[in-house]
Design a protein around this motif. Structure first.
Motif, PDB file in Angstrom:
ATOM      1  N   PHE A  80       7.506  -6.408   2.099  1.00 56.25           N
ATOM      2  CA  PHE A  80       7.304  -7.743   1.561  1.00 56.25           C
ATOM      3  C   PHE A  80       6.691  -8.781   2.611  1.00 56.25           C
ATOM      4  O   PHE A  80       6.011  -9.801   2.032  1.00 56.25           O
ATOM      5  CB  PHE A  80       8.566  -8.410   1.084  1.00 56.25           C
ATOM      6  N   LEU A  81       6.653  -8.603   3.712  1.00 51.37           N
ATOM      7  CA  LEU A  81       6.044  -9.526   4.526  1.00 51.37           C
ATOM      8  C   LEU A  81       4.467  -9.447   4.433  1.00 51.37           C
ATOM      9  O   LEU A  81       3.863 -10.554   4.462  1.00 51.37           O
ATOM     10  CB  LEU A  81       6.276  -9.335   6.016  1.00 51.37           C
ATOM     11  N   ALA A  82       3.902  -8.329   4.178  1.00 47.92           N
ATOM     12  CA  ALA A  82       2.474  -8.240   3.792  1.00 47.92           C
ATOM     13  C   ALA A  82       2.297  -8.881   2.587  1.00 47.92           C
ATOM     14  O   ALA A  82       1.325  -9.637   2.451  1.00 47.92           O
ATOM     15  CB  ALA A  82       2.335  -6.763   3.586  1.00 47.92           C
TER      16      ALA A  82
ATOM     17  N   VAL B 290       5.074 -11.099  -6.964  1.00 48.11           N
ATOM     18  CA  VAL B 290       4.992  -9.678  -7.793  1.00 48.11           C
ATOM     19  C   VAL B 290       3.261  -9.431  -8.076  1.00 48.11           C
ATOM     20  O   VAL B 290       2.882  -8.220  -7.673  1.00 48.11           O
ATOM     21  CB  VAL B 290       5.438  -9.932  -9.155  1.00 48.11           C
ATOM     22  N   ASP B 291       2.752 -10.262  -8.350  1.00 50.27           N
ATOM     23  CA  ASP B 291       1.266  -9.958  -8.127  1.00 50.27           C
ATOM     24  C   ASP B 291       0.465  -9.479  -6.883  1.00 50.27           C
ATOM     25  O   ASP B 291      -0.148  -8.371  -7.095  1.00 50.27           O
ATOM     26  CB  ASP B 291       0.248 -11.258  -8.555  1.00 50.27           C
ATOM     27  N   CYS B 292       1.241 -10.134  -5.817  1.00 52.02           N
ATOM     28  CA  CYS B 292       0.548  -9.679  -4.410  1.00 52.02           C
ATOM     29  C   CYS B 292       1.151  -8.269  -4.166  1.00 52.02           C
ATOM     30  O   CYS B 292       0.476  -7.369  -3.360  1.00 52.02           O
ATOM     31  CB  CYS B 292       1.078 -10.620  -3.231  1.00 52.02           C
ATOM     32  N   GLU B 293       2.459  -7.790  -4.431  1.00 49.90           N
ATOM     33  CA  GLU B 293       2.959  -6.589  -4.238  1.00 49.90           C
ATOM     34  C   GLU B 293       2.088  -5.497  -4.878  1.00 49.90           C
ATOM     35  O   GLU B 293       1.894  -4.534  -4.558  1.00 49.90           O
ATOM     36  CB  GLU B 293       4.338  -6.670  -4.863  1.00 49.90           C
ATOM     37  N   ALA B 294       1.844  -5.833  -6.209  1.00 52.95           N
ATOM     38  CA  ALA B 294       0.740  -4.910  -7.150  1.00 52.95           C
ATOM     39  C   ALA B 294      -0.604  -4.771  -6.090  1.00 52.95           C
ATOM     40  O   ALA B 294      -1.048  -3.658  -6.212  1.00 52.95           O
ATOM     41  CB  ALA B 294       0.676  -5.277  -8.472  1.00 52.95           C
TER      42      ALA B 294
ATOM     43  N   VAL C 197      -9.683  -7.251  -3.557  1.00 49.80           N
ATOM     44  CA  VAL C 197      -9.338  -7.807  -2.416  1.00 49.80           C
ATOM     45  C   VAL C 197      -8.899  -6.652  -1.373  1.00 49.80           C
ATOM     46  O   VAL C 197      -7.913  -7.260  -0.426  1.00 49.80           O
ATOM     47  CB  VAL C 197      -7.914  -8.659  -2.807  1.00 49.80           C
ATOM     48  N   THR C 198      -9.944  -5.886  -1.034  1.00 52.58           N
ATOM     49  CA  THR C 198      -9.673  -4.833  -0.168  1.00 52.58           C
ATOM     50  C   THR C 198      -9.517  -5.375   1.229  1.00 52.58           C
ATOM     51  O   THR C 198      -8.447  -5.095   1.976  1.00 52.58           O
ATOM     52  CB  THR C 198     -10.735  -3.918  -0.297  1.00 52.58           C
ATOM     53  N   GLU C 199     -10.454  -6.315   1.470  1.00 55.53           N
ATOM     54  CA  GLU C 199     -10.335  -7.063   2.980  1.00 55.53           C
ATOM     55  C   GLU C 199      -9.223  -7.736   3.100  1.00 55.53           C
ATOM     56  O   GLU C 199      -8.639  -7.722   4.212  1.00 55.53           O
ATOM     57  CB  GLU C 199     -11.646  -7.610   3.182  1.00 55.53           C
ATOM     58  N   GLU C 200      -8.689  -8.512   2.138  1.00 57.05           N
ATOM     59  CA  GLU C 200      -7.514  -9.383   2.338  1.00 57.05           C
ATOM     60  C   GLU C 200      -6.230  -8.504   2.294  1.00 57.05           C
ATOM     61  O   GLU C 200      -5.552  -8.654   3.242  1.00 57.05           O
ATOM     62  CB  GLU C 200      -7.427 -10.178   1.081  1.00 57.05           C
ATOM     63  N   VAL C 201      -6.215  -7.519   1.483  1.00 56.12           N
ATOM     64  CA  VAL C 201      -5.139  -6.343   1.947  1.00 56.12           C
ATOM     65  C   VAL C 201      -5.118  -5.901   3.118  1.00 56.12           C
ATOM     66  O   VAL C 201      -4.005  -5.772   3.823  1.00 56.12           O
ATOM     67  CB  VAL C 201      -5.075  -5.489   0.589  1.00 56.12           C
ATOM     68  N   ALA C 202      -6.172  -5.514   3.620  1.00 53.47           N
ATOM     69  CA  ALA C 202      -6.240  -4.769   5.117  1.00 53.47           C
ATOM     70  C   ALA C 202      -5.615  -5.912   6.059  1.00 53.47           C
ATOM     71  O   ALA C 202      -4.910  -5.551   6.815  1.00 53.47           O
ATOM     72  CB  ALA C 202      -7.535  -4.445   5.362  1.00 53.47           C
ATOM     73  N   ASP C 203      -6.045  -7.036   5.817  1.00 49.62           N
ATOM     74  CA  ASP C 203      -5.616  -8.105   6.916  1.00 49.62           C
ATOM     75  C   ASP C 203      -4.081  -8.266   6.720  1.00 49.62           C
ATOM     76  O   ASP C 203      -3.259  -8.463   7.679  1.00 49.62           O
ATOM     77  CB  ASP C 203      -6.111  -9.683   6.480  1.00 49.62           C
ATOM     78  N   ALA C 204      -3.442  -8.433   5.511  1.00 52.12           N
ATOM     79  CA  ALA C 204      -2.068  -8.656   5.080  1.00 52.12           C
ATOM     80  C   ALA C 204      -1.385  -7.382   5.705  1.00 52.12           C
ATOM     81  O   ALA C 204      -0.206  -7.576   6.049  1.00 52.12           O
ATOM     82  CB  ALA C 204      -2.014  -8.911   3.711  1.00 52.12           C
TER      83      ALA C 204
END
Length: 343
Positions: A211-213, A231-235, A250-257
């Motif tokens: 959930f922190l990510a 919920v959107d971010c979890e998905a 949002v591959t790059e953003e997900v990698a950073d998170a």
């Protein structure tokens, strides 16, 4: 042989995962851990669609799953606290799981053998209470609580019929094997060490979950003008896409998170398992966030194993444990019958 319906129930903070066995069939079920008080609906099609996902707890109606998201506007998963199982939302999710299983054709649910889970660090404190709370939803069931990483371990150690896989317990020379487990969940990441078949209590701990990510991804997207719910971010952590005036990558953003939470998980993992990692036969990786940290862990520990269908591993292990317990019960009854006949 299996005289009861068996339900492996992993009520996670992001999703409810269920593996059930009834009348020789296996049933799998997953739905979002979203709950809200119901509202009156006017459209007949919407009413019919919501019926399956509507339950009653203490006289109040609750929407669950996608109905809670779509009709109730639920945008945050339940239970971001250690005592969330004391809330009506927990009972609503359990009741919803059983209602859905019934609609799938699962029989014998009222008197089923249910296996549920707690975070590793809370197992000793919450085990009895969690069993008690779950029985409120299914009063005539047998309920057993295990730690969540134990479920992941059992999905690996037990065959689908509940019988131990010998080569995962001992090698060709009879040496007992040792395994570590990292279960990356939404609220917690849980750890387990089975050393030569013995559970090592001091290694059963928990740290932050994925959930922190999701929270960090929301901040990253917000800075770029994209407002996204938890919920959107979890998905998005799984799909690497988000809907914002169309589907955006949002591959790059997900990698950073992901790197944000991976660093925290790695710190705890090293503190718990650094001295043991080289001595175990393998490290089993499970949970909804397993794929997010797998690559990082594999660079450090080449013998890490991403379990098949890692998100369902805990529920599957719970179901297999239930089968093992019923097999033991049947064997004990057979022995008693033979003693009675020969006596």
């Amino acid at each position: 042989m299996y005289d009861q319906t068996i339900v492996g129930l992993d009520v996670g903070r992001s999703a409810v995962k269920v593996a059930a066995f009834s009348n020789g069939q296996i049933f799998h079920l997953t739905f979002p851990s979203l709950v809200c008080l119901s509202i009156e609906l006017s459209d007949e099609n919407s009413i019919r669609a919501a019926e399956l996902e509507t339950v009653v707890v203490d006289g109040l109606k609750y929407f669950t799953g996608d109905t809670a998201r779509l009709q109730g506007g639920a945008a945050t998963s339940v239970g971001l606290s250690n005592d969330w199982t004391e809330t009506p939302e927990y009972l609503a999710l359990v009741l919803s799981a059983f209602k859905r299983l019934h609609c799938m054709g699962v029989t014998g649910l009222d008197s089923s053998y249910i296996v549920v889970g707690t975070p590793a660090a809370l197992y000793g404190k919450q085990r009895d209470r969690l069993e008690e709370l779950t029985r409120k939803a299914v009063p005539n069931a047998d309920v057993k609580a295990l730690s969540q990483p134990m479920g992941a371990y059992l999905s690996f150690f037990l065959a689908p019929n509940g019988v131990p896989v010998y080569e995962r317990f001992k090698d060709a020379k009879g040496r007992k094997k040792s395994w570590a487990v990292i279960d990356v969940g939404h609220f917690t990441t849980d750890f387990l060490l089975m050393k030569e078949g013995v559970h090592i209590d001091r290694k059963s701990e928990s740290c932050e979950g994925i959930f922190l990510a999701a929270e960090h991804l929301a901040r990253i997207l917000s800075a770029k003008g994209i407002d996204a719910s938890p919920v959107d971010c979890e998905a998005s952590l799984r799909t690497r896409e988000i809907q914002h005036f169309g589907i955006k990558d949002v591959t790059e953003e997900v990698a950073d998170a992901a790197n944000f939470v991976v660093s925290k998980i790695m710190t705890k993992t090293n503190a718990l398992l650094f001295a043991e990692a080289a001595k175990v036969d393998g490290i089993l990786l499970a949970g909804g966030g397993a794929e997010i940290i797998h690559e990082s862990l594999a660079k450090q520990w080449p013998h890490i194993m991403l379990l098949p269908d890692a998100r369902m591993a805990v529920a599957e292990g719970f179901c297999r444990f239930g089968k093992a317990q019923l097999l033991k019960r049947a064997a004990a009854i057979t022995v008693q019958q033979k003693v009675a006949v020969n006596g």
